[in-house]
Design a protein around this motif. Structure first.
Motif, PDB file in Angstrom:
ATOM      1  N   PRO A  25      17.351 -11.634  43.419  1.00  0.00           N
ATOM      2  CA  PRO A  25      18.170 -11.488  42.303  1.00  0.00           C
ATOM      3  C   PRO A  25      17.728 -12.135  40.972  1.00  0.00           C
ATOM      4  O   PRO A  25      16.852 -13.185  41.150  1.00  0.00           O
ATOM      5  CB  PRO A  25      19.773 -12.085  42.881  1.00  0.00           C
ATOM      6  N   VAL A  26      17.778 -11.523  40.019  1.00  0.00           N
ATOM      7  CA  VAL A  26      17.411 -12.170  38.613  1.00  0.00           C
ATOM      8  C   VAL A  26      18.334 -13.225  38.375  1.00  0.00           C
ATOM      9  O   VAL A  26      19.447 -13.263  38.923  1.00  0.00           O
ATOM     10  CB  VAL A  26      17.849 -10.994  37.538  1.00  0.00           C
ATOM     11  N   ASN A  27      17.711 -14.488  37.524  1.00  0.00           N
ATOM     12  CA  ASN A  27      18.357 -15.532  37.375  1.00  0.00           C
ATOM     13  C   ASN A  27      18.980 -15.408  35.780  1.00  0.00           C
ATOM     14  O   ASN A  27      18.431 -14.369  35.190  1.00  0.00           O
ATOM     15  CB  ASN A  27      17.557 -16.734  37.387  1.00  0.00           C
ATOM     16  N   GLU A  28      19.638 -16.317  35.324  1.00  0.00           N
ATOM     17  CA  GLU A  28      20.288 -16.011  33.911  1.00  0.00           C
ATOM     18  C   GLU A  28      20.881 -14.830  33.709  1.00  0.00           C
ATOM     19  O   GLU A  28      20.923 -14.449  32.543  1.00  0.00           O
ATOM     20  CB  GLU A  28      18.954 -16.523  32.830  1.00  0.00           C
ATOM     21  N   PHE A  29      21.607 -14.507  34.769  1.00  0.00           N
ATOM     22  CA  PHE A  29      22.528 -13.110  34.434  1.00  0.00           C
ATOM     23  C   PHE A  29      23.851 -13.291  33.666  1.00  0.00           C
ATOM     24  O   PHE A  29      24.296 -14.543  33.864  1.00  0.00           O
ATOM     25  CB  PHE A  29      23.060 -12.890  35.999  1.00  0.00           C
ATOM     26  N   GLN A  30      24.012 -12.441  32.748  1.00  0.00           N
ATOM     27  CA  GLN A  30      25.033 -12.865  31.998  1.00  0.00           C
ATOM     28  C   GLN A  30      26.194 -11.665  32.141  1.00  0.00           C
ATOM     29  O   GLN A  30      25.895 -10.612  31.749  1.00  0.00           O
ATOM     30  CB  GLN A  30      24.697 -12.673  30.406  1.00  0.00           C
ATOM     31  N   LEU A  31      27.297 -11.936  32.943  1.00  0.00           N
ATOM     32  CA  LEU A  31      28.107 -10.541  33.208  1.00  0.00           C
ATOM     33  C   LEU A  31      28.425 -10.035  31.876  1.00  0.00           C
ATOM     34  O   LEU A  31      28.737  -8.686  32.056  1.00  0.00           O
ATOM     35  CB  LEU A  31      29.128 -11.047  33.973  1.00  0.00           C
ATOM     36  N   ASP A  32      29.040 -10.784  30.877  1.00  0.00           N
ATOM     37  CA  ASP A  32      29.574 -10.117  29.806  1.00  0.00           C
ATOM     38  C   ASP A  32      28.558  -9.031  29.101  1.00  0.00           C
ATOM     39  O   ASP A  32      29.108  -7.992  28.694  1.00  0.00           O
ATOM     40  CB  ASP A  32      29.828 -11.134  28.765  1.00  0.00           C
ATOM     41  N   SER A  33      27.345  -9.220  29.310  1.00  0.00           N
ATOM     42  CA  SER A  33      26.407  -8.377  28.882  1.00  0.00           C
ATOM     43  C   SER A  33      26.263  -7.110  29.866  1.00  0.00           C
ATOM     44  O   SER A  33      25.741  -6.194  29.384  1.00  0.00           O
ATOM     45  CB  SER A  33      25.095  -9.112  28.436  1.00  0.00           C
ATOM     46  N   TYR A  34      26.608  -7.250  31.003  1.00  0.00           N
ATOM     47  CA  TYR A  34      26.318  -6.364  32.156  1.00  0.00           C
ATOM     48  C   TYR A  34      27.447  -5.491  32.128  1.00  0.00           C
ATOM     49  O   TYR A  34      27.401  -4.216  32.630  1.00  0.00           O
ATOM     50  CB  TYR A  34      26.333  -7.183  33.303  1.00  0.00           C
ATOM     51  N   LEU A  35      28.769  -5.891  31.599  1.00  0.00           N
ATOM     52  CA  LEU A  35      29.650  -5.000  31.879  1.00  0.00           C
ATOM     53  C   LEU A  35      29.716  -3.695  30.829  1.00  0.00           C
ATOM     54  O   LEU A  35      28.704  -3.761  29.823  1.00  0.00           O
ATOM     55  CB  LEU A  35      31.063  -6.076  31.069  1.00  0.00           C
ATOM     56  N   GLY A  36      30.389  -2.696  30.901  1.00  0.00           N
ATOM     57  CA  GLY A  36      30.280  -1.456  30.461  1.00  0.00           C
ATOM     58  C   GLY A  36      29.871  -0.245  31.136  1.00  0.00           C
ATOM     59  O   GLY A  36      29.790  -0.377  32.369  1.00  0.00           O
ATOM     60  N   THR A  37      29.440   0.579  30.798  1.00  0.00           N
ATOM     61  CA  THR A  37      28.938   2.036  31.221  1.00  0.00           C
ATOM     62  C   THR A  37      27.506   1.882  31.653  1.00  0.00           C
ATOM     63  O   THR A  37      26.664   1.456  30.749  1.00  0.00           O
ATOM     64  CB  THR A  37      29.369   3.303  30.619  1.00  0.00           C
ATOM     65  N   GLY A  65      38.951 -12.762  37.939  1.00  0.00           N
ATOM     66  CA  GLY A  65      37.735 -13.287  37.695  1.00  0.00           C
ATOM     67  C   GLY A  65      36.718 -12.501  38.264  1.00  0.00           C
ATOM     68  O   GLY A  65      35.510 -12.616  37.864  1.00  0.00           O
ATOM     69  N   GLY A  66      36.967 -11.564  39.185  1.00  0.00           N
ATOM     70  CA  GLY A  66      36.055 -10.526  39.490  1.00  0.00           C
ATOM     71  C   GLY A  66      35.700  -9.434  38.665  1.00  0.00           C
ATOM     72  O   GLY A  66      35.888  -9.384  37.499  1.00  0.00           O
ATOM     73  N   VAL A  67      34.906  -8.405  39.345  1.00  0.00           N
ATOM     74  CA  VAL A  67      34.444  -7.103  38.400  1.00  0.00           C
ATOM     75  C   VAL A  67      34.900  -6.084  38.947  1.00  0.00           C
ATOM     76  O   VAL A  67      34.835  -5.851  40.212  1.00  0.00           O
ATOM     77  CB  VAL A  67      33.149  -7.074  38.601  1.00  0.00           C
ATOM     78  N   LYS A  68      35.783  -5.128  38.147  1.00  0.00           N
ATOM     79  CA  LYS A  68      36.351  -4.030  38.499  1.00  0.00           C
ATOM     80  C   LYS A  68      35.031  -2.754  38.312  1.00  0.00           C
ATOM     81  O   LYS A  68      34.380  -2.800  37.313  1.00  0.00           O
ATOM     82  CB  LYS A  68      37.428  -3.432  37.669  1.00  0.00           C
ATOM     83  N   VAL A  69      34.843  -2.093  39.364  1.00  0.00           N
ATOM     84  CA  VAL A  69      33.962  -1.119  39.467  1.00  0.00           C
ATOM     85  C   VAL A  69      34.528   0.189  39.725  1.00  0.00           C
ATOM     86  O   VAL A  69      35.256   0.497  40.485  1.00  0.00           O
ATOM     87  CB  VAL A  69      32.925  -1.446  40.626  1.00  0.00           C
ATOM     88  N   ILE A  70      34.162   1.245  38.691  1.00  0.00           N
ATOM     89  CA  ILE A  70      34.415   2.506  38.831  1.00  0.00           C
ATOM     90  C   ILE A  70      33.103   3.459  38.858  1.00  0.00           C
ATOM     91  O   ILE A  70      32.653   3.507  37.876  1.00  0.00           O
ATOM     92  CB  ILE A  70      35.560   3.099  37.611  1.00  0.00           C
ATOM     93  N   ASN A  71      32.997   4.153  39.869  1.00  0.00           N
ATOM     94  CA  ASN A  71      31.953   4.991  40.217  1.00  0.00           C
ATOM     95  C   ASN A  71      32.615   6.280  40.395  1.00  0.00           C
ATOM     96  O   ASN A  71      33.528   6.590  40.761  1.00  0.00           O
ATOM     97  CB  ASN A  71      31.461   4.752  41.648  1.00  0.00           C
ATOM     98  N   ARG A  72      31.694   6.991  39.463  1.00  0.00           N
ATOM     99  CA  ARG A  72      32.246   8.588  39.188  1.00  0.00           C
ATOM    100  C   ARG A  72      31.135   9.461  39.242  1.00  0.00           C
ATOM    101  O   ARG A  72      30.008   9.175  38.738  1.00  0.00           O
ATOM    102  CB  ARG A  72      32.720   8.731  37.693  1.00  0.00           C
ATOM    103  N   GLY A  73      31.108  10.468  39.843  1.00  0.00           N
ATOM    104  CA  GLY A  73      30.086  11.555  39.869  1.00  0.00           C
ATOM    105  C   GLY A  73      30.818  13.079  40.048  1.00  0.00           C
ATOM    106  O   GLY A  73      32.021  13.336  40.506  1.00  0.00           O
TER     107      GLY A  73
END
Length: 174
Positions: A25-37, A65-73
Motif C-alpha cells: 500500500p502507498v504511504n503518506e495517504f491522505q483520506l481527505d484528498s481521496y474522498l469524493g467521486t 470515523g470510517g468511510v462511507k462507500v457508495i458503488n453505482r453502475g
C-alpha cells in the motif's frame, strides 16, 4: 437490488484482509484528498460488476470515523442503475492506503491502494486480497494513455493478468 448487494458482498464473505505478496500500500495517504467521486476505468471481471457500465464510487466520511462507500453502475441489460452502500476502515494506519471494506454485515475484504497520483489524487490503482481483484480508478471517466500504460505495467509486474482487463464504458446515461 438485493441480488446486487449480495453479489457485491460475495468477495468479502471470507473476511479476506490480506493482499498479494507483491502489492504494497502507498504511504503518506491522505483520506481527505481521496474522498469524493471516482470513476472505474478498468478492472478484472467479477460477477458483482458484470454487465455494468458507468461505474463510479463515492467516498465520504462516516460519523464513526470510517468511510462511507457508495458503488453505482448501470445495467444495460436491465436498463436500471444498481447501487451498493458499504463502509471502510483503515487496517493499520490512516496514512497508509490499506483499508478493509464491507458491503455485507461483519464481513470485510481488502482495499489496497498500491499506486496513487499524490500530486492531485487524479488516479488510483487498487487491489483486493489477491490478484483476482484489480481496479483503475480516476477522477474522470477516462485517463491519459500513459496512466493506462503505467497501470498495466505495474499490475502485470505484481502478478495480475492484465490480458483480462475490462475497460468500463462511460456514456451520458443519467
Amino acid at each position: 437490488m438485493k441480488r446486487f448487494l449480495l453479489l457485491m458482498s460475495v468477495v468479502f464473505l471470507g473476511g479476506c484482509l490480506g493482499m498479494p505478496q507483491s502489492v504494497k500500500p502507498v504511504n503518506e495517504f491522505q483520506l481527505d484528498s481521496y474522498l469524493g467521486t471516482w470513476y472505474e476505468v478498468a478492472r478484472l471481471d467479477h460477477s458483482f460488476e458484470r454487465g455494468l457500465s458507468n461505474i463510479s464510487a463515492q467516498y465520504s466520511l462516516r460519523d464513526d470515523g470510517g468511510v462511507k462507500v457508495i458503488n453505482r453502475g448501470y445495467s444495460i441489460e436491465k436498463g436500471e442503475w444498481k447501487e451498493a452502500e458499504g463502509k471502510a476502515y483503515f487496517v493499520e494506519g490512516s496514512d497508509q492506503g490499506y483499508l478493509k471494506v464491507s458491503f455485507f454485515g461483519p464481513f470485510y475484504g481488502s482495499y489496497v491502494v498500491f499506486e496513487l497520483d499524490k500530486q492531485g489524487y487524479q488516479y488510483a490503482f487498487v487491489s483486493g486480497p489477491d490478484t483476482d481483484y484489480l481496479w483503475l480508478l480516476s477522477r474522470t471517466p477516462q485517463v491519459a494513455p500513459e496512466v493506462l500504460e503505467k497501470f498495466k505495467q505495474m499490475s502485470k509486474e505484481r502478478g495480475f493478468n492484465t490480458d483480462e482487463l475490462i475497460y468500463v464504458t462511460h456514456d451520458a446515461i443519467n
